[in-house]
Design a protein around this motif. Structure first.
Motif, PDB file in Angstrom:
ATOM      1  N   SER A  85       0.819  -1.219   0.000  1.00 10.77           N
ATOM      2  CA  SER A  85       0.000   0.000   0.000  1.00 10.77           C
ATOM      3  C   SER A  85       0.850   1.265   0.000  1.00 10.77           C
ATOM      4  CB  SER A  85      -0.921   0.004   1.232  1.00 10.77           C
ATOM      5  OG  SER A  85      -1.647  -1.186   1.334  1.00 10.77           O
ATOM      6  N   ARG A  86       2.083   1.152  -0.398  1.00  8.63           N
ATOM      7  CA  ARG A  86       3.021   2.282  -0.348  1.00  8.63           C
ATOM      8  C   ARG A  86       2.486   3.542  -1.012  1.00  8.63           C
ATOM      9  NH1 ARG A  86       4.736   6.192   0.237  1.00  8.63           N
ATOM     10  NH2 ARG A  86       6.766   7.115  -0.169  1.00  8.63           N
ATOM     11  N   PRO A  87       1.818   3.468  -2.182  1.00  6.99           N
ATOM     12  CA  PRO A  87       1.347   4.710  -2.830  1.00  6.99           C
ATOM     13  C   PRO A  87       0.350   5.509  -1.999  1.00  6.99           C
ATOM     14  CG  PRO A  87       1.324   2.879  -4.380  1.00  6.99           C
ATOM     15  CD  PRO A  87       1.566   2.289  -3.036  1.00  6.99           C
ATOM     16  N   PHE A  88      -0.291   4.853  -1.017  1.00  7.88           N
ATOM     17  CA  PHE A  88      -1.308   5.544  -0.233  1.00  7.88           C
ATOM     18  C   PHE A  88      -0.725   6.368   0.911  1.00  7.88           C
ATOM     19  CE2 PHE A  88      -3.723   1.440  -1.296  1.00  7.88           C
ATOM     20  CZ  PHE A  88      -4.051   1.918  -2.555  1.00  7.88           C
ATOM     21  N   PHE A  89       0.526   6.105   1.280  1.00  6.23           N
ATOM     22  CA  PHE A  89       1.132   6.765   2.427  1.00  6.23           C
ATOM     23  C   PHE A  89       2.014   7.937   1.992  1.00  6.23           C
ATOM     24  CE2 PHE A  89       0.119   2.537   3.923  1.00  6.23           C
ATOM     25  CZ  PHE A  89      -0.387   2.770   5.186  1.00  6.23           C
ATOM     26  N   SER A  90       2.043   8.960   2.828  1.00  8.82           N
ATOM     27  CA  SER A  90       2.788  10.177   2.496  1.00  8.82           C
ATOM     28  C   SER A  90       4.281  10.044   2.792  1.00  8.82           C
ATOM     29  CB  SER A  90       2.226  11.373   3.282  1.00  8.82           C
ATOM     30  OG  SER A  90       0.858  11.536   3.018  1.00  8.82           O
ATOM     31  N   HIS A  91       4.649   9.264   3.837  1.00 11.44           N
ATOM     32  CA  HIS A  91       6.048   9.162   4.252  1.00 11.44           C
ATOM     33  C   HIS A  91       6.413   7.707   4.542  1.00 11.44           C
ATOM     34  CE1 HIS A  91       4.654  13.229   5.539  1.00 11.44           C
ATOM     35  NE2 HIS A  91       5.766  13.597   4.931  1.00 11.44           N
ATOM     36  N   TYR A  92       7.728   7.492   4.601  1.00  8.39           N
ATOM     37  CA  TYR A  92       8.247   6.173   4.957  1.00  8.39           C
ATOM     38  C   TYR A  92       8.338   5.984   6.466  1.00  8.39           C
ATOM     39  CZ  TYR A  92       9.778   5.549   0.101  1.00  8.39           C
ATOM     40  OH  TYR A  92       9.821   5.412  -1.263  1.00  8.39           O
ATOM     41  N   TYR A  93       8.175   7.052   7.223  1.00  7.73           N
ATOM     42  CA  TYR A  93       8.431   6.997   8.662  1.00  7.73           C
ATOM     43  C   TYR A  93       7.565   5.978   9.385  1.00  7.73           C
ATOM     44  CZ  TYR A  93      10.380  11.545   7.391  1.00  7.73           C
ATOM     45  OH  TYR A  93      11.080  12.555   6.769  1.00  7.73           O
ATOM     46  N   ILE A  94       6.408   5.685   8.837  1.00  9.51           N
ATOM     47  CA  ILE A  94       5.482   4.808   9.534  1.00  9.51           C
ATOM     48  C   ILE A  94       6.003   3.373   9.635  1.00  9.51           C
ATOM     49  CG2 ILE A  94       4.122   4.034   7.555  1.00  9.51           C
ATOM     50  CD1 ILE A  94       1.627   4.598   9.361  1.00  9.51           C
ATOM     51  N   VAL A  95       7.009   3.022   8.814  1.00  9.77           N
ATOM     52  CA  VAL A  95       7.556   1.659   8.880  1.00  9.77           C
ATOM     53  C   VAL A  95       8.651   1.528   9.940  1.00  9.77           C
ATOM     54  CG1 VAL A  95       7.071   1.305   6.436  1.00  9.77           C
ATOM     55  CG2 VAL A  95       9.346   2.057   7.119  1.00  9.77           C
ATOM     56  N   LEU A  96       9.087   2.630  10.526  1.00  7.09           N
ATOM     57  CA  LEU A  96      10.164   2.564  11.523  1.00  7.09           C
ATOM     58  C   LEU A  96       9.828   1.640  12.692  1.00  7.09           C
ATOM     59  CD1 LEU A  96      11.459   6.260  11.679  1.00  7.09           C
ATOM     60  CD2 LEU A  96      12.593   4.260  10.698  1.00  7.09           C
ATOM     61  N   PRO A  97       8.602   1.686  13.251  1.00 11.51           N
ATOM     62  CA  PRO A  97       8.292   0.738  14.329  1.00 11.51           C
ATOM     63  C   PRO A  97       8.452  -0.711  13.892  1.00 11.51           C
ATOM     64  CG  PRO A  97       6.624   2.462  14.225  1.00 11.51           C
ATOM     65  CD  PRO A  97       7.485   2.620  13.013  1.00 11.51           C
ATOM     66  N   GLY A  98       8.107  -1.010  12.646  1.00  8.40           N
ATOM     67  CA  GLY A  98       8.236  -2.366  12.140  1.00  8.40           C
ATOM     68  C   GLY A  98       9.684  -2.799  12.026  1.00  8.40           C
ATOM     69  N   VAL A  99      10.545  -1.912  11.550  1.00 10.51           N
ATOM     70  CA  VAL A  99      11.973  -2.222  11.415  1.00 10.51           C
ATOM     71  C   VAL A  99      12.594  -2.484  12.783  1.00 10.51           C
ATOM     72  CG1 VAL A  99      14.211  -1.324  10.694  1.00 10.51           C
ATOM     73  CG2 VAL A  99      12.189  -0.899   9.274  1.00 10.51           C
ATOM     74  N   VAL A 100      12.299  -1.603  13.740  1.00 12.91           N
ATOM     75  CA  VAL A 100      12.848  -1.767  15.091  1.00 12.91           C
ATOM     76  C   VAL A 100      12.272  -3.027  15.746  1.00 12.91           C
ATOM     77  CG1 VAL A 100      13.116  -0.701  17.361  1.00 12.91           C
ATOM     78  CG2 VAL A 100      13.146   0.727  15.318  1.00 12.91           C
ATOM     79  N   ALA A 101      10.990  -3.316  15.484  1.00 11.35           N
ATOM     80  CA  ALA A 101      10.361  -4.511  16.059  1.00 11.35           C
ATOM     81  C   ALA A 101      11.020  -5.784  15.535  1.00 11.35           C
ATOM     82  CB  ALA A 101       8.872  -4.517  15.735  1.00 11.35           C
ATOM     83  N   LEU A 102      11.355  -5.832  14.256  1.00 14.22           N
ATOM     84  CA  LEU A 102      12.029  -7.002  13.703  1.00 14.22           C
ATOM     85  C   LEU A 102      13.426  -7.162  14.290  1.00 14.22           C
ATOM     86  CD1 LEU A 102      11.023  -6.971   9.920  1.00 14.22           C
ATOM     87  CD2 LEU A 102      10.316  -8.582  11.686  1.00 14.22           C
ATOM     88  N   SER A 103      14.127  -6.049  14.502  1.00 13.74           N
ATOM     89  CA  SER A 103      15.448  -6.108  15.139  1.00 13.74           C
ATOM     90  C   SER A 103      15.321  -6.639  16.563  1.00 13.74           C
ATOM     91  CB  SER A 103      16.083  -4.712  15.150  1.00 13.74           C
ATOM     92  OG  SER A 103      16.204  -4.190  13.852  1.00 13.74           O
ATOM     93  N   THR A 104      14.285  -6.188  17.262  1.00  9.34           N
ATOM     94  CA  THR A 104      14.036  -6.667  18.625  1.00  9.34           C
ATOM     95  C   THR A 104      13.759  -8.163  18.634  1.00  9.34           C
ATOM     96  OG1 THR A 104      13.080  -4.515  19.208  1.00  9.34           O
ATOM     97  CG2 THR A 104      12.600  -6.350  20.675  1.00  9.34           C
ATOM     98  N   ALA A 105      12.941  -8.615  17.686  1.00 18.78           N
ATOM     99  CA  ALA A 105      12.598 -10.037  17.612  1.00 18.78           C
ATOM    100  C   ALA A 105      13.839 -10.894  17.363  1.00 18.78           C
ATOM    101  CB  ALA A 105      11.566 -10.264  16.515  1.00 18.78           C
ATOM    102  N   ALA A 106      14.731 -10.416  16.498  1.00 13.25           N
ATOM    103  CA  ALA A 106      15.958 -11.164  16.217  1.00 13.25           C
ATOM    104  C   ALA A 106      16.818 -11.289  17.477  1.00 13.25           C
ATOM    105  CB  ALA A 106      16.746 -10.470  15.104  1.00 13.25           C
ATOM    106  N   LEU A 107      16.938 -10.200  18.232  1.00 12.86           N
ATOM    107  CA  LEU A 107      17.720 -10.239  19.463  1.00 12.86           C
ATOM    108  C   LEU A 107      17.046 -11.089  20.538  1.00 12.86           C
ATOM    109  CD1 LEU A 107      19.239  -6.667  19.985  1.00 12.86           C
ATOM    110  CD2 LEU A 107      20.420  -8.804  19.466  1.00 12.86           C
ATOM    111  N   LEU A 108      15.708 -11.115  20.546  1.00  8.20           N
ATOM    112  CA  LEU A 108      15.002 -11.973  21.492  1.00  8.20           C
ATOM    113  C   LEU A 108      15.298 -13.447  21.220  1.00  8.20           C
ATOM    114  CD1 LEU A 108      11.523 -10.227  21.794  1.00  8.20           C
ATOM    115  CD2 LEU A 108      13.115 -10.673  23.663  1.00  8.20           C
ATOM    116  N   LEU A 109      15.385 -13.798  19.950  1.00  9.18           N
ATOM    117  CA  LEU A 109      15.729 -15.172  19.587  1.00  9.18           C
ATOM    118  C   LEU A 109      17.136 -15.517  20.071  1.00  9.18           C
ATOM    119  CD1 LEU A 109      15.224 -17.818  18.059  1.00  9.18           C
ATOM    120  CD2 LEU A 109      16.054 -16.696  15.983  1.00  9.18           C
ATOM    121  N   VAL A 110      18.076 -14.620  19.815  1.00 11.49           N
ATOM    122  CA  VAL A 110      19.459 -14.846  20.254  1.00 11.49           C
ATOM    123  C   VAL A 110      19.532 -14.899  21.782  1.00 11.49           C
ATOM    124  CG1 VAL A 110      21.800 -13.907  20.243  1.00 11.49           C
ATOM    125  CG2 VAL A 110      20.395 -13.757  18.182  1.00 11.49           C
ATOM    126  N   SER A 111      18.801 -14.005  22.446  1.00  7.63           N
ATOM    127  CA  SER A 111      18.796 -13.981  23.912  1.00  7.63           C
ATOM    128  C   SER A 111      18.283 -15.296  24.482  1.00  7.63           C
ATOM    129  CB  SER A 111      17.925 -12.826  24.425  1.00  7.63           C
ATOM    130  OG  SER A 111      18.404 -11.584  23.980  1.00  7.63           O
TER     131      SER A 111
END
Length: 254
Positions: A40-66
């Motif tokens: 749905s990228r064409p509907f959104f004005s900015h890319y900023y809204i995906v930042l929580p998703g990027v950080v959440a995936l990084s958190t999930a990866a570290l949770l697995l390692v932890s």
């Protein structure tokens, strides 16, 4: 209060499994947000809204390692593994707090982020080669919606005029009606709800999932910190006892 080594090891294993469960939830939320944004990228004005998703995936990866490091620390008396486990828990807490804060911040901006939605629908061409048109069709099919507010939004579009006012996009057809072909004389065969509300609900749900996943993570991490502290204290007491025993043997021999 002192706990036996077996009890602490069992508690740490359970904590690691809970870390994996929380990590799975966080990963699903982040992945869904990124996938939904890519479609749905064409509907959104900015890319900023995906930042929580990027950080959440990084958190999930570290949770697995932890979780892996924690399981190893539960079966081995290693100060190094215990230290790495505690360090990773601190980093995970910081990342998840950041993801939750970003998700909470953007949850109030979903409506403004979708400001381009009406323009994209207005410029719909119906061509499979047009990425904007593909995004519209994909969204209407997946979210089971039609138009921005409802199907009547299509009445004022160039697409509807080119069809001589007799046809809506095929993607507007309600799957319950197998004979639907987008005929404007049968609007009851179209999805009744507009895509704006559906998109807002989908994005808001994922953002709230990322936001509230901080609470179970805090609980699990507190248990992990407490268990690890007890294990390190037991290890230290055992080490002191061993040193004292050696010293007593030397004095007796002397």
């Amino acid at each position: 209060m002192r706990f036996s080594r077996t009890t602490l090891e069992t508690s740490l294993r359970i904590t690691c499994q809970l870390l994996w469960v929380v990590g799975l939830v966080v990963a699903l939320g982040g992945l869904y947000l990124l996938l939904n944004f890519s479609e749905s990228r064409p509907f959104f004005s900015h890319y900023y809204i995906v930042l929580p998703g990027v950080v959440a995936l990084s958190t999930a990866a570290l949770l697995l390692v932890s979780g892996v490091i924690g399981c190893m620390a539960a079966t081995r008396t290693s100060v190094f593994l215990q230290g790495v486990f505690v360090y990773l828990l601190v980093v995970v807490m910081c990342l998840e707090s950041t993801a939750s804060a970003l998700a909470y911040y953007h949850s109030d901006k979903v409506d403004s982020e979708l400001s381009a939605l009406r323009d994209v629908f207005y410029n719909y061409s119906g061509s499979s080669q047009d990425p904007l048109s593909r995004a519209v069709d994909s969204t209407q099919k997946e979210l089971q919606c039609c138009g921005v507010q409802d199907y009547r939004d299509w009445l004022n579009t160039p697409w509807f005029n080119r069809s001589k006012g007799v046809k809506f996009p095929q993607s507007c057809c309600n799957s319950s009606f197998s004979s639907c072909n987008g005929n404007s004389k049968a609007p009851w065969e179209l999805y009744a709800q507009g895509c704006r509300v559906k998109l807002e609900e989908a994005v808001a749900f994922v953002l709230s999932l990322i936001t509230w996943s901080l609470l179970p993570l805090v609980v699990v991490e507190v248990v992990g910190f407490t268990t690890m502290a007890q294990m390190m204290m037991n290890n230290q007491l055992l080490l002191d006892y061993t040193i004292l025993e050696k010293q007593s043997s030397c004095i007796t021999t002397g």
